[in-house]
Design an enzyme around this catalytic site. Sequence first.
Site: not given
Length: 398
Positions: A7, A91, A180, A241, A384
């Site tokens: 990743n 990823r 996601h 965010r 993940e």
Amino acid sequence: MNILVINCGSSSLKYQLIDMKSENALASGLVERIGIEGSVLTQKVEGKDKYIVTQPMKDHEVAIKLVLNALIDPVHGVIKSMDEINAVGHRVVHGGEKYAESALVTDKVMEDLEECAKLAPLHNPANIIGINACKALMPNVPMVVVFDTAFHQTMPEEAYVYALPYDLYEKNHVRKYGFHGTSHKYVSQKVAEEMGRNIEDLKIITCHLGNGASLTAVKNGKSIETSMGFTPLEGIVMGTRCGNVDPAIVVYLIKELGYTVEEANELLNKKSGVLGVSGVSSDFRDIEQAASQGNKRAQLALDIFHYKVKQFIGAYAATMGGVDAIVFTAGVGENSAETRIDSCKGLEFLGIEIDAVKNNVRGKVAEISKDDSKVKVYIVPTNEELMIAKDTLALVTK
Ligand code: ADP
């Protein structure tokens, strides 16, 4: 069969070497400050001391070379030679509309990734650099790309088309993509397994609540709606965010308050969310602590966060015409008992009832709803990396 999962960020890289027989990570690690002063690799292997390598890493190729060295290191490593890495899974953040599934890396796929980089200028370029570096070092090892957006490609048009001039969608690809996806897919499959039910028969709401946060409505195993949008900025309030706000605020910031475009972007992505409201931190542990000591803005930040999660749960129950299970995952979802309770408070009318005693658990698969709760509520730690490795295995053995 061992699969290396990579990743890659712009200056960092996370990795795991996964043994697919046991589905356990043999080693996991993080490389930070690639291309800048103070580069460092940290590798963890169960039963061994942490292995730390500090040496200059001018680019991702050097970093990946050091990752491979760390994996085959006679003392700190877990394999004898690079031949024991059978495939690599990468990823990738954005697969655009082309990729509803993971894909074997080919020249055509690499071209597509370059194309998608326009949509994810902060993420895809780093992912591409990582793939190229791995290809240079392991030219004969098959590689697979797994996209954060892919799982959401099953959303219907009414979910992904924004009410903007249609041209913006057709010509400029402005639409909801969602992110996601690997995590939402993993935890929805896992919860169906836990319930002993076929995912095809279930309506599941997955709540990935970490620093970045999103919810997804998974109906019959498919994502039909998700809270993140064209970018990961849309949806619920996050660590830094803002999530959904009136888009006219952006115009106001620029036209009336004199923000530059970059400053406005920074404000919305880095200075908002629970950090912006609380003024304390983007880390939920700090905010929960401050709130428990009487900090009113910290409490307000948590209240807003829980209020939004609850609203999305309600919305997604409506979207699917019901809900059988709710899953909490990622840093906050897996660990914060308070977030789970407060996000579901008031949803008893939908048949959602958390058991306060069962909820007092963290970081492991657990059912936390009352025995007679119509809707089952679960904690499922996300993984993940394992999902990426499984997709990789499926494609390389096809
Ligand atoms: P990301 O992958 O998006 O960076 P994570 O899924 O690792 O995020 O989640 C990070 C968040 O999880 C942080 O805000 C952290 O405060 C929160 N978190 C971790 N442990 C706890 C805990 N015990 N209680 C509340 N929040 C926690």
